[in-house]
Design a protein around this motif. Sequence first.
Motif, PDB file in Angstrom:
ATOM      1  N   UNK A 290      11.494 -11.745  -6.615  1.00 57.92           N
ATOM      2  CA  UNK A 290      10.626 -12.658  -7.364  1.00 57.92           C
ATOM      3  C   UNK A 290       9.274 -12.018  -7.644  1.00 57.92           C
ATOM      4  N   UNK A 291       8.786 -11.264  -6.675  1.00 53.76           N
ATOM      5  CA  UNK A 291       7.455 -10.650  -6.842  1.00 53.76           C
ATOM      6  C   UNK A 291       7.485  -9.464  -7.802  1.00 53.76           C
ATOM      7  N   UNK A 312       1.877   0.167  -0.875  1.00 50.96           N
ATOM      8  CA  UNK A 312       2.026  -1.225  -1.310  1.00 50.96           C
ATOM      9  C   UNK A 312       0.647  -1.874  -1.237  1.00 50.96           C
ATOM     10  N   UNK A 313       0.359  -2.764  -2.168  1.00 50.59           N
ATOM     11  CA  UNK A 313      -0.988  -3.332  -2.263  1.00 50.59           C
ATOM     12  C   UNK A 313      -0.854  -4.830  -2.493  1.00 50.59           C
ATOM     13  N   UNK A 314      -1.386  -5.637  -1.565  1.00 48.22           N
ATOM     14  CA  UNK A 314      -1.285  -7.090  -1.730  1.00 48.22           C
ATOM     15  C   UNK A 314      -2.352  -7.763  -0.891  1.00 48.22           C
ATOM     16  N   UNK A 368     -10.458  -6.734  -6.527  1.00 50.54           N
ATOM     17  CA  UNK A 368     -10.439  -5.407  -7.168  1.00 50.54           C
ATOM     18  C   UNK A 368      -9.096  -5.166  -7.831  1.00 50.54           C
ATOM     19  N   UNK A 369      -9.116  -4.650  -9.041  1.00 48.97           N
ATOM     20  CA  UNK A 369      -7.847  -4.274  -9.652  1.00 48.97           C
ATOM     21  C   UNK A 369      -7.563  -2.811  -9.320  1.00 48.97           C
ATOM     22  N   UNK A 370      -6.443  -2.323  -9.829  1.00 51.08           N
ATOM     23  CA  UNK A 370      -5.994  -0.966  -9.491  1.00 51.08           C
ATOM     24  C   UNK A 370      -7.035   0.088  -9.851  1.00 51.08           C
ATOM     25  N   UNK A 371      -7.750  -0.113 -10.960  1.00 45.36           N
ATOM     26  CA  UNK A 371      -8.676   0.929 -11.426  1.00 45.36           C
ATOM     27  C   UNK A 371      -9.805   1.168 -10.428  1.00 45.36           C
ATOM     28  N   UNK A 372     -10.115   0.127  -9.624  1.00 47.23           N
ATOM     29  CA  UNK A 372     -11.207   0.287  -8.656  1.00 47.23           C
ATOM     30  C   UNK A 372     -10.744   1.037  -7.409  1.00 47.23           C
ATOM     31  N   UNK A 384       2.343   0.270  -5.673  1.00 48.07           N
ATOM     32  CA  UNK A 384       2.974  -1.018  -5.988  1.00 48.07           C
ATOM     33  C   UNK A 384       1.975  -2.150  -5.767  1.00 48.07           C
ATOM     34  N   UNK A 385       1.525  -2.765  -6.856  1.00 46.50           N
ATOM     35  CA  UNK A 385       0.656  -3.932  -6.746  1.00 46.50           C
ATOM     36  C   UNK A 385       1.575  -5.150  -6.675  1.00 46.50           C
ATOM     37  N   UNK A 386       1.852  -5.570  -5.444  1.00 52.80           N
ATOM     38  CA  UNK A 386       2.877  -6.589  -5.211  1.00 52.80           C
ATOM     39  C   UNK A 386       2.507  -7.913  -5.885  1.00 52.80           C
ATOM     40  N   UNK A 387       1.230  -8.294  -5.790  1.00 47.39           N
ATOM     41  CA  UNK A 387       0.826  -9.613  -6.303  1.00 47.39           C
ATOM     42  C   UNK A 387       0.864  -9.675  -7.826  1.00 47.39           C
ATOM     43  N   UNK A 388       0.709  -8.522  -8.484  1.00 47.48           N
ATOM     44  CA  UNK A 388       0.598  -8.543  -9.948  1.00 47.48           C
ATOM     45  C   UNK A 388       1.809  -7.967 -10.664  1.00 47.48           C
TER      46      UNK A 388
END
Length: 1322
Positions: A290-291, A312-314, A368-372, A384-388
């Motif tokens: 789902x994510x 992994x990033x969440x 913060x988004x990935x660019x930061x 892996x940006x799990x939340x987005x």
Amino acid sequence: MSGGGGSSAPGRFADYFVICGLDTETGLEPDELSALCQYIQASKTRDGASRFISSATEGENFEQTPLRRTFKSKVLARYPENVEWNPFDQDAVGMLCMPKGLAFKTQADSREPQFHSFIITREDGSRTFGFSLTFFEEVTSKQICSAMQTLYHMHNAEYDILHTPPTNDKDSCSSTGDCNGTSVSKLQRFNSYDISRDTLYVSKCICLITPMSFMKACKKVLEQLHQAVTSPQPPPLPLESYIYNILYEVPLPPAGRSLKFSGVYGPVICQRPSTSELPLFDFPVKEVFELLGVENVVQLFTCALLEFQILLYSQHYQRLMTVAETITALMFPFQWQHVYVPILPASLLHFLDAPVPYLMGLHSNGLDDRSKLELPQEANLCFVDVDNHFIELPEDLPQFPNKLEFIQEISEILMAFGIPPEGNLHCSESASKMKSLRACDLVSDKRNGNIAGSPLNSYELLKENETIARLQALVKRTGVSLEKLEVREETSSKKDLKIQCDEEEFKIYQLNIQIREVFANRFTQMFADYEVFVIQPSQDKESWFTNREQMQNFDKASFLSDQPEPYLPFLSRFLETQMFASFIDNKIMCHDEDDKDPILRVFDSRVDKIRLLNVRTPTLRTSMYQKCTTIDEAEKSIELRLAKIDHTAVHPHLLDMKIGQGKYELGFFPKLQSDVLSTGPASNKWTKRNAPAQWRRKDRQKQHTEHLRLDNDQREKYIQEARNLGSTIRQPKLSNLSPSVIAQTNWKFVEGLLKECRNKTKRMLVEKMGREAVELGHGEVNITGVEENTLIASLCDLLERIWSHGLQVKQDRSCTAFVLEDRASAYSASTQIWAFQTTRRPTLHKGKSALWSHLLHYLENRQRKTTSGSFSTSVGILLDSERRKSDTSPAMSPLRISLIQDMRHIQNISEIKTDVGKARAWVRLSMEKKLLSRHLKQLLSDHELTKKLYKRYAFLRCDDEKEQFLYHLLSFNAVDYFCFTNVFTTILIPYHILIVPSKKLGGSMFTANPWICISGELGETGVLQIPRNILEMTFECQNLGKLTTVQIGHDNSGLYAKWLVEYVMVRNEITGHTYKFPCGRWLGKGMDDGSLERILVGELLTSHTEVDERQCRTPPLQQSPSMIRRFVTISPNNKPKLNTGQIQEAIGEAVNGIVKHFHKPEKERGSLTLLLCGESGLVSALEQVFQHGFKSPRLFKNVFIWDFLEKAQTYYETLEQNEMVPEENWQTRARNFCRFITAINNTPRNIGKDGKFQMLVCLGARDHLLHHWIALLADCPITAQMYEDIALIKDHTLVNSLIRVLQTLQEFNITLEASLVKGIDI
């Protein structure tokens, strides 16, 4: 902490119950490392230098309001104090229960309890699982409240002046301590604290430490305990009774059994797979799909299998854990062998610097988004940006075999459970509509074998949807009635069985097992015959283990040659991974069934089943997709366990507690009575009474080791060591990091990198040279193209990891710069030091490649020095003196060796877009030029730059290791790689040509207009006109690959149109490869054989890079024909007198070379032209046949083999006119022969008599006519006239053996290079 199997560990469900939180006695202690990370994150959101105030006070406050700061949490209590089989690791548990330390909130904030699980992995790979529930309690300590108030007064005084509100956003941060990096003004408005009007809350956490991962059961236990202290009614028994019960009276269910025990408010059920099923896994796979969606999950899965670094990033710890555990569980039967930290505590962020494969989870603050987020190394990173719903892949990621069919199969299962394959995160109404429709279509479609038995309740699908009525109507219109669907569900699962757990939980079990079976099936299909290729050691285990690094334990080349072509890019890389090596080691270690690793046993039994079902020959691989057939059986096992509970644990009961104990206050987790919880029952009558006798039998003990990865016997010790040939560190130590611990960790990394480099270079050389020895100079010296490419790609990855280790990342980029260089005790001082250091550092070039960025810095430095005039002369000399000394050619000026020039070549290639790509291309080019070690040595000789770019502990600043590393790379100079030429096939390359005419015979008087045409394995130039009297020129054209032939000629104009060419040289100006094309013949009418053009076959010249380097040279690919040999008829006395034996041998070798060529995989074949027309090629060998016993010509008259063939043609043509043809077969042969001779004579090309002979042999080989023609000529009367009696062509026995040898070429489809047959249309 190792898992609780083995003989010493009783099979208890939980080992410890732990409480973490605020220690009111020590007060508020700032968590230095976490705070520093937060400061850095916060400083990213500021507006740059105008706001950068490097003051001590700022250092102390880190720009966070006090409510948002991080304070140290402590382990407040644990029960029992210690158990021998699983020593308590206070640092690790403290860090992972509350990875960001304590969080404070007021009544205005949301204070929902948060559950997360974690893993503690020891350095030996053994694991313990933790499950923690974090909730908020009111702070009752007056000192703490007033300390917080004081911090606020100080904070407000400092920042009122500095910050004006930049935004009107009114969002308040909700989740547990998650909003660290938000802008200060917003925090001030919403996170202020006033002791008179606000209630202060602090986080607290209760936690279970268990030997096995029963996530759902532990979550229920903790939630019910928390509910007991927050509900107005006290629980039926004191909390101690329930905790005592779970610690001492609830057993671990043995393999293949289910267990029921009591929580505070309801039963808890868990079940454990048997030893013949897939290992225990209790996280919801559904959530991951789902994510991320199917496509992303499969890509992430591929990265994990190829051992890339995965981050992994969440903002949810539990999501990090679920994704990490799911991906590693889906790998069955393989196991992740490297650093595994699904939740990386803030104080361990420097571990992102690790130059090894890792799988880590990083907590985001949700802002913060990935660019930061800037990381030390990104070349080999899968982010892996799990939340987005977002995944960033490393470059050149090969596709998982049958990826599309695989995704289709997974999607069908997901849709049957109402989960859209693209993921649920941003699922719009229309997507839900589509989802329900497709799921129904699937169910009604009998052809989807997999789905038939899956439970599907369309009401479940539609329950949450607002447009229920519309959707129901849609469903009906598809012709599927809802009643039918329900019936299907009944028949499929629960007709007779009453499942003990709730519906939702059962669904999770079902989906989990279906998805896992589909993934496991991929590997059983792919490796169905892997055992055939395992190379069992001939010596005993001890000596095998000692020489493990030198041993090849799997026949990779044979295995790959059996695989379908599309699988190769993935499989060739997968076979190089640590997890595959470890899997094969395991196989070799476990000979007998009892000894087998449980995972291997399950896998092998599945492979055996597949073999029985598909009675195909093991070597015949098919890329046909085979769907999973084991789902129903696996589902049934779980269903049976859940329907009939095997064991019910003893109920919680009153303990022998003092009067007045066990009371509690609403909303506060009580201080538990340690006297009753610290020890279990002396004789455990509860467990004994309830556990069946066979549970405690010794063979059951053995089963406990399943899924626990214990290393308690010698076999495991071996495997564990064997696993880690490449990297010496597997797991970070979760402890308070003293500088010495950090230094030691980094030292292990440095040693690991060096060891990996040594193993990699050795492996590449052995592969390459092994093949060279076999080839003995014939054809192309090459291991399988796929395999070589894989090895070089993995070398590039290793170099990236070395160059990323200890990199000073950009200003603000990482807190580790400070952490690792100086852990000063005083906050303020340390921050000032850190701020000072960052200002001096060069900003890294933005890009993902650390190596390329270093090269760019080097380039800038050089340019700066050149312009400022301080460019040291020594470098000039260095570049000038380091010329390649070619074997010959005083005339062709040597190519200058220059690191910068090679960089420029790469920068000029427009096809390469990324920094990682440029770095890889540069490495390939340097390897092909045999300059990799030298270039890197030169790059690292700029010590000042290295110091600026790298921290003290970095690999590149460890002098001894660096020297050894460069020495290992130097060994590549012993072999020839074409890893640049063969990969960048479409780029433009400048070629330099030099034509060397004979000095003696008046080349200067030559008046005609010469031309040249160069051919290579990848193409040809077309005719290039050469300006008159110019013998050297450079031109640019698309990469020709390895050069094979040069056609050279002239237009026969002018008074003196005769040209004696000694040789031609052609050099690739990028790779420096120089080819020599010997000629030694005249071009001109009336000279030699009257040829105006010749086809020359080339050889690659070897080069010496350095005089002082040991000169290792591989034999050249082919000796090239010296052409003068064909002119022997001018002076018969010089003729090399070969006897018939030698001629037969030459023919045999030439034909053998061609046969071997065709037995290689297509991508690895060398040049066929060399085998036909080279020095020891087929043309040359047949020439010897026809020259043997050829009658000497009269004085001053040259006779060529072609003259003899023309006479034979005339004879056969007159024969046919007179119709005196013996038989039809013979007639066809004669006609063919005449047709070819005529066609060659009629060609517009002026190739001379020897050129015509060469063309005839090539065409005869192509059309499988050579043996017919030999037979024809042997019987021809012309032969009797022109040959002596001793001639080979007159000896019938020898002719017959020659015919037999040539017949072996019939089965091959020979395609000729265009240059050989230009102008002929047959």
